[in-house]
Design a protein around this motif. Sequence first.
Motif, PDB file in Angstrom:
ATOM      1  N   VAL A  61       0.756  -1.253   0.162  1.00  0.00           N
ATOM      2  CA  VAL A  61      -0.157  -0.039  -0.105  1.00  0.00           C
ATOM      3  C   VAL A  61       0.805   1.220  -0.051  1.00  0.00           C
ATOM      4  CG1 VAL A  61      -1.792   1.418   1.320  1.00  0.00           C
ATOM      5  CG2 VAL A  61      -1.944  -1.044   1.001  1.00  0.00           C
ATOM      6  N   THR A  65       0.657   4.141  -3.008  1.00  0.00           N
ATOM      7  CA  THR A  65       0.306   5.336  -2.771  1.00  0.00           C
ATOM      8  C   THR A  65       1.542   6.460  -3.278  1.00  0.00           C
ATOM      9  OG1 THR A  65       0.710   5.209  -0.607  1.00  0.00           O
ATOM     10  CG2 THR A  65      -1.531   5.112  -1.138  1.00  0.00           C
ATOM     11  N   GLU A  84      -7.556  -4.057  -4.827  1.00  0.00           N
ATOM     12  CA  GLU A  84      -8.215  -3.797  -3.479  1.00  0.00           C
ATOM     13  C   GLU A  84      -9.361  -2.656  -3.799  1.00  0.00           C
ATOM     14  OE1 GLU A  84      -8.892  -3.867   0.121  1.00  0.00           O
ATOM     15  OE2 GLU A  84      -6.956  -4.454   0.003  1.00  0.00           O
ATOM     16  N   LEU A  89      -8.055   2.144   0.190  1.00  0.00           N
ATOM     17  CA  LEU A  89      -6.656   2.877   0.004  1.00  0.00           C
ATOM     18  C   LEU A  89      -6.925   4.449   0.288  1.00  0.00           C
ATOM     19  CD1 LEU A  89      -5.857   0.822  -3.247  1.00  0.00           C
ATOM     20  CD2 LEU A  89      -4.662   0.518  -0.908  1.00  0.00           C
TER      21      LEU A  89
END
Length: 94
Positions: A61, A65, A84, A89
Amino acid sequence: MDWLDNLSRPKPEQPSSRDFFYSHDRLANQYFAVIRLTWYLDGKVCAVTESSIATYDKDVVEEFTSILDNALKLGADAAVVCIEEPQALGIYEK
């Protein structure tokens, strides 16, 4: 590499927000996400890059990002396919 310097510095006349497409779907080969970025120079497409993030990578993650945050801040358009849900997120429609 003069073109790379120009690419990494957004020009004031560029729009501050870029196009962002997100699709929640299954991916083959244990990928977490595939991210395609379209880069612009003087308002014209100058490069398209594609990155994949594997589900077994540590901190998937954070990597996801980081790639998106940096690319959008530098003026790239982004298209994402991810396993996901976007809300998980921190991605919400405006």
